[in-house]
Design an enzyme around this catalytic site. Sequence first.
Site, PDB file in Angstrom:
ATOM      1  N   GLY A   1      34.991   1.094 -26.810  1.00 10.69           N
ATOM      2  CA  GLY A   1      36.541   0.514 -27.986  1.00 10.69           C
ATOM      3  C   GLY A   1      37.659   1.038 -26.283  1.00 10.69           C
TER       4      GLY A   1
ATOM      5  N   ILE B   1      39.911   7.642 -28.054  1.00 14.38           N
ATOM      6  CA  ILE B   1      40.639   8.643 -28.858  1.00 14.38           C
ATOM      7  C   ILE B   1      40.182   9.464 -30.101  1.00 14.38           C
ATOM      8  CG2 ILE B   1      42.352   6.567 -28.662  1.00 14.38           C
ATOM      9  CD1 ILE B   1      41.457   6.205 -31.945  1.00 14.38           C
ATOM     10  N   ASP B   2      39.175   9.257 -30.932  1.00 17.31           N
ATOM     11  CA  ASP B   2      38.538  10.612 -31.810  1.00 17.31           C
ATOM     12  C   ASP B   2      38.646  11.930 -31.432  1.00 17.31           C
ATOM     13  OD1 ASP B   2      38.304   7.597 -33.188  1.00 17.31           O
ATOM     14  OD2 ASP B   2      36.406   8.415 -33.278  1.00 17.31           O
TER      15      ASP B   2
ATOM     16  N   GLY C   1      38.383   7.669 -36.811  1.00 14.68           N
ATOM     17  CA  GLY C   1      37.733   8.940 -36.630  1.00 14.68           C
ATOM     18  C   GLY C   1      36.179   8.853 -37.384  1.00 14.68           C
ATOM     19  N   ARG C   2      35.221   8.297 -36.495  1.00 15.86           N
ATOM     20  CA  ARG C   2      34.206   7.585 -36.890  1.00 15.86           C
ATOM     21  C   ARG C   2      33.231   8.367 -37.203  1.00 15.86           C
ATOM     22  NH1 ARG C   2      29.798   3.728 -36.667  1.00 15.86           N
ATOM     23  NH2 ARG C   2      31.991   2.629 -36.533  1.00 15.86           N
TER      24      ARG C   2
ATOM     25  N   GLU D   1      38.107   7.952 -41.259  1.00 14.15           N
ATOM     26  CA  GLU D   1      37.310   6.541 -41.605  1.00 14.15           C
ATOM     27  C   GLU D   1      36.142   6.657 -42.189  1.00 14.15           C
ATOM     28  OE1 GLU D   1      37.104   3.327 -38.386  1.00 14.15           O
ATOM     29  OE2 GLU D   1      36.300   5.729 -36.850  1.00 14.15           O
TER      30      GLU D   1
ATOM     31  N   ARG E   1      44.893   2.656 -31.553  1.00 16.96           N
ATOM     32  CA  ARG E   1      44.396   2.683 -30.368  1.00 16.96           C
ATOM     33  C   ARG E   1      45.912   1.783 -28.995  1.00 16.96           C
ATOM     34  NH1 ARG E   1      38.672   1.394 -30.980  1.00 16.96           N
ATOM     35  NH2 ARG E   1      39.105  -0.486 -29.675  1.00 16.96           N
TER      36      ARG E   1
HETATM   37  O1  F6P Z   1      34.948   4.977 -30.628  1.00 14.33           O
HETATM   38  C1  F6P Z   1      36.740   5.502 -31.048  1.00 14.33           C
HETATM   39  C2  F6P Z   1      37.009   4.327 -32.292  1.00 14.33           C
HETATM   40  O2  F6P Z   1      38.168   3.602 -32.421  1.00 14.33           O
HETATM   41  C3  F6P Z   1      36.391   4.783 -34.099  1.00 14.33           C
HETATM   42  O3  F6P Z   1      37.293   5.698 -34.376  1.00 14.33           O
HETATM   43  C4  F6P Z   1      36.237   3.396 -34.150  1.00 14.33           C
HETATM   44  O4  F6P Z   1      35.410   3.188 -35.529  1.00 14.33           O
HETATM   45  C5  F6P Z   1      35.583   2.508 -33.278  1.00 14.33           C
HETATM   46  O5  F6P Z   1      36.625   2.696 -32.380  1.00 14.33           O
HETATM   47  C6  F6P Z   1      36.509   1.109 -33.373  1.00 14.33           C
HETATM   48  O6  F6P Z   1      36.444   0.503 -32.164  1.00 14.33           O
HETATM   49  P1  F6P Z   1      36.002  -0.964 -32.727  1.00 14.33           P
HETATM   50  O7  F6P Z   1      36.654  -1.983 -33.846  1.00 14.33           O
HETATM   51  O8  F6P Z   1      37.007  -2.063 -31.440  1.00 14.33           O
HETATM   52  O9  F6P Z   1      34.516  -1.823 -32.465  1.00 14.33           O
END
Ligand code: F6P
Length: 342
Positions: free
Chosen positions: A10, A127-128, A171-172, A222, A275
């Site tokens: 990402g 970013i997390d 924030g996965r 999230e 982002r």
């Molecule tokens: O890992 C960073 C992050 O911003 C997570 O918080 C989020 O779940 C994920 O990337 C989303 O990434 P994308 O939608 O680009 O696949």
Amino acid sequence: MKIGILTSGGDCPGLNAVIRGIVLKASIAYDIELVGIRDGWRGVVDGDFFPLTRHEVKGLSKVGGTILGTSRTNPYEGPRGGAENISKTLYGHHIDGIIAIGGEGTLAAANRLAGDGINVIGVPKTIDNDLRGTDYSFGFDTAVNIASEAMDRLRTTGDSHQRCMVAEVMGRHVGWIALHAGMASGAHVICIPEVPLSIDEIVSLVSKAHDRGRAPLVVVSEGFTLKGMDEAYSDKGLDAFNRPRLGGIAEVLAPEIEKLTGIETRATVLGHIQRGGSPSAFDRVLATRLGLAAADAVHDQAWGKMVALHNTDIVRIPFEDALGELNSVPQYRYDEAAVLFG
Ligand code: F6P
């Protein structure tokens, strides 16, 4: 010497500042030739390279995104993947090594390639802020600033209508963005993946704030799960790594809060706004310093290492220090913030 630079996974504000830092230091101080690798490991596997000089990186530290492009390609997959093929591809283009800028998946792949004899230096990105081994990663500060500004805006409209506002941030697996943006904007409840709460606990804090005449602000990561939920909320299928695409827990919480409290409640999902765009000054400086240090590591041929922030110093560490366990929010940091809830 000729070195390729890639960004993978990402994207994140500050990637371009790292690239600029590497190119300037490597070309000016060490006379190293640089090439950009398009779209992360995809470009390594396909041999998709282009010359990268001072000209290409001018004015880049303030620019969001990545001029190299990014992807979630696994360098060990596909007919041209694997260390042996990659080694041949790099040799064919006279490339002596790679600087890989990325998160856990990217650094794990870089570590494996290093173990298989490819010259790699890593630069941590997320970013997390979920990577161990570095005190902060660039992109996090920008995301927190964007989220905090959004919360401030939600609070004024919430105040006007006496509504409860539920704001969802990224924030996965970890809740750093929610914790910091929530503290910065005076949230009445912060919900993070590390600390599951019941809907009753959330509602009780919302009601407490409302009873004091405040328009309650709930900040939620999230990846947060309510007590009893087995996994984070997802209704958007899978991503390229077969992980559930997260996002939408705020839309689950808002109607529940409204139903149980009688307070009109609205949900906002900030999503990829966190982002995009220009990195904060802090992130520009951190990213630039990491780029300069990565160029130094190449010059010293410190292959198989990554650069990281320890206190105020940029240091070299083994990839393993950043892999495996995540940099989660410790309970004491959550408890510290929770004193201000309600
Ligand atoms: O890992 C960073 C992050 O911003 C997570 O918080 C989020 O779940 C994920 O990337 C989303 O990434 P994308 O939608 O680009 O696949």
